[in-house]
Design a protein around this motif. Sequence first.
Motif, PDB file in Angstrom:
ATOM      1  N   ARG A  80       0.866  -1.186   0.000  1.00 53.73           N
ATOM      2  CA  ARG A  80       0.000   0.000   0.000  1.00 53.73           C
ATOM      3  C   ARG A  80       0.893   1.225   0.000  1.00 53.73           C
ATOM      4  O   ARG A  80       1.724   1.381   0.894  1.00 53.73           O
ATOM      5  CB  ARG A  80      -0.854   0.041   1.271  1.00 53.73           C
ATOM      6  CG  ARG A  80      -1.979  -0.918   1.280  1.00 53.73           C
ATOM      7  CD  ARG A  80      -3.099  -0.477   2.184  1.00 53.73           C
ATOM      8  NE  ARG A  80      -2.714  -0.165   3.559  1.00 53.73           N
ATOM      9  CZ  ARG A  80      -3.568   0.204   4.488  1.00 53.73           C
ATOM     10  NH1 ARG A  80      -4.846   0.325   4.204  1.00 53.73           N
ATOM     11  NH2 ARG A  80      -3.172   0.457   5.708  1.00 53.73           N
TER      12      ARG A  80
ATOM     13  N   GLY B 295      -3.334  -4.097  14.329  1.00 57.08           N
ATOM     14  CA  GLY B 295      -2.136  -3.329  13.955  1.00 57.08           C
ATOM     15  C   GLY B 295      -1.676  -3.721  12.563  1.00 57.08           C
ATOM     16  O   GLY B 295      -2.489  -4.121  11.725  1.00 57.08           O
ATOM     17  N   ASP B 296      -0.371  -3.631  12.338  1.00 55.52           N
ATOM     18  CA  ASP B 296       0.189  -3.959  11.024  1.00 55.52           C
ATOM     19  C   ASP B 296       0.537  -5.442  10.981  1.00 55.52           C
ATOM     20  O   ASP B 296       1.468  -5.894  11.660  1.00 55.52           O
ATOM     21  CB  ASP B 296       1.443  -3.099  10.766  1.00 55.52           C
ATOM     22  CG  ASP B 296       1.963  -3.293   9.356  1.00 55.52           C
ATOM     23  OD1 ASP B 296       2.209  -4.458   8.963  1.00 55.52           O
ATOM     24  OD2 ASP B 296       2.114  -2.288   8.642  1.00 55.52           O
ATOM     25  N   ALA B 297      -0.227  -6.194  10.202  1.00 52.44           N
ATOM     26  CA  ALA B 297      -0.075  -7.657  10.216  1.00 52.44           C
ATOM     27  C   ALA B 297       1.327  -8.077   9.772  1.00 52.44           C
ATOM     28  O   ALA B 297       1.932  -8.979  10.371  1.00 52.44           O
ATOM     29  CB  ALA B 297      -1.128  -8.285   9.312  1.00 52.44           C
TER      30      ALA B 297
ATOM     31  N   TYR C  17      -6.125   1.985   8.926  1.00 52.37           N
ATOM     32  CA  TYR C  17      -5.984   0.789   9.767  1.00 52.37           C
ATOM     33  C   TYR C  17      -7.347   0.342  10.277  1.00 52.37           C
ATOM     34  O   TYR C  17      -8.222   1.170  10.555  1.00 52.37           O
ATOM     35  CB  TYR C  17      -5.056   1.061  10.956  1.00 52.37           C
ATOM     36  CG  TYR C  17      -3.607   0.847  10.594  1.00 52.37           C
ATOM     37  CD1 TYR C  17      -2.982  -0.362  10.888  1.00 52.37           C
ATOM     38  CD2 TYR C  17      -2.892   1.815   9.909  1.00 52.37           C
ATOM     39  CE1 TYR C  17      -1.670  -0.587  10.512  1.00 52.37           C
ATOM     40  CE2 TYR C  17      -1.577   1.607   9.535  1.00 52.37           C
ATOM     41  CZ  TYR C  17      -0.974   0.400   9.844  1.00 52.37           C
ATOM     42  OH  TYR C  17       0.305   0.170   9.462  1.00 52.37           O
ATOM     43  N   ILE C  18      -7.479  -0.977  10.420  1.00 49.16           N
ATOM     44  CA  ILE C  18      -8.745  -1.520  10.904  1.00 49.16           C
ATOM     45  C   ILE C  18      -8.858  -1.296  12.407  1.00 49.16           C
ATOM     46  O   ILE C  18      -7.900  -1.516  13.154  1.00 49.16           O
ATOM     47  CB  ILE C  18      -8.856  -3.022  10.566  1.00 49.16           C
ATOM     48  CG1 ILE C  18      -8.803  -3.219   9.045  1.00 49.16           C
ATOM     49  CG2 ILE C  18     -10.133  -3.604  11.150  1.00 49.16           C
ATOM     50  CD1 ILE C  18      -8.790  -4.683   8.600  1.00 49.16           C
TER      51      ILE C  18
HETATM   52  N1  URA Z   1      -2.948  -3.471   6.920  1.00 52.45           N
HETATM   53  C1  URA Z   1      -2.633  -3.950   8.142  1.00 52.45           C
HETATM   54  O1  URA Z   1      -1.630  -4.667   8.304  1.00 52.45           O
HETATM   55  N2  URA Z   1      -3.415  -3.606   9.182  1.00 52.45           N
HETATM   56  C2  URA Z   1      -4.504  -2.830   9.026  1.00 52.45           C
HETATM   57  O2  URA Z   1      -5.192  -2.555  10.029  1.00 52.45           O
HETATM   58  C3  URA Z   1      -4.799  -2.329   7.758  1.00 52.45           C
HETATM   59  C4  URA Z   1      -4.015  -2.673   6.721  1.00 52.45           C
END
Ligand code: URA
Length: 209
Positions: A104, A199-201, A193-194
């Motif tokens: 992204r 967080g950031d997977a 972000y959700i």
């Molecule tokens: N990508 C992620 O890793 N986490 C999110 O919350 C949104 C996009």
Amino acid sequence: MSKVYVFDHPLIQHKLTYIRDKNTGTKEFRELVDEVATLMAFEITRDMPLEEIEIDTPVMKAKTKVLSGKKMAIVPILRAGIGMVDGILKLIPAAKVGHIGLYRDPETLKPVEYYAKLPADVEERDFIIVDPMLATGGSAVEAINSLKTRGAKSIKFMCLIAAPEGVQAIQEAHPDVDIYIAALDEKLNDHGYIVPGLGDAGDRLFGTK
Ligand code: URA
Ligand code: PRP
């Protein structure tokens, strides 16, 4: 219109709680994502076709069922999707694995494709695209575009956590693609972000940042 299936099995929900918890470290996070992917694979394969064969049990001949050899492929969206592949392969070891590389753009939040490698017989396979997160849906929509451009006819999308915005984006762009999720969260925040999310997977799986 794509159907949305939420796998609310207690084991999945329990493990997802610890995946979300910010105090869960990289090793445990990776193990839990792997386990949830296996449990989700069990659910997503419910409609796999069977055929009857005859075998000899120690007692007698019996007609019984085996999978009818449908060709499957798992396609993780790089990077974070990789964390779900082994868990699925535990149940479907004969599946081929393709890869779609997307990131992204942090300014526009739009996905940029940097890699694609799929099995040769794309048109004959049933694809499951996997990614832990479905946020704006940009990455998922682009990954599905990428598979369809290369000839894929049968695609499912599976993720751990989805935002309503992402679900809607797939439904609008790809009404033929059903969506399989472990939890449907509330919304996206201003950074895409959700919420509440995890967080950031990718960073949590690979210990980066
Ligand atoms: N990508 C992620 O890793 N986490 C999110 O919350 C949104 C996009
Ligand atoms: C994350 C996640 C998805 C994407 C979801 O990947 O793994 O691929 O964001 O967001 P979207 O629905 O708004 O497109 P990211 O781009 O952070 O890359 P990474 O896997 O390399 O960390």
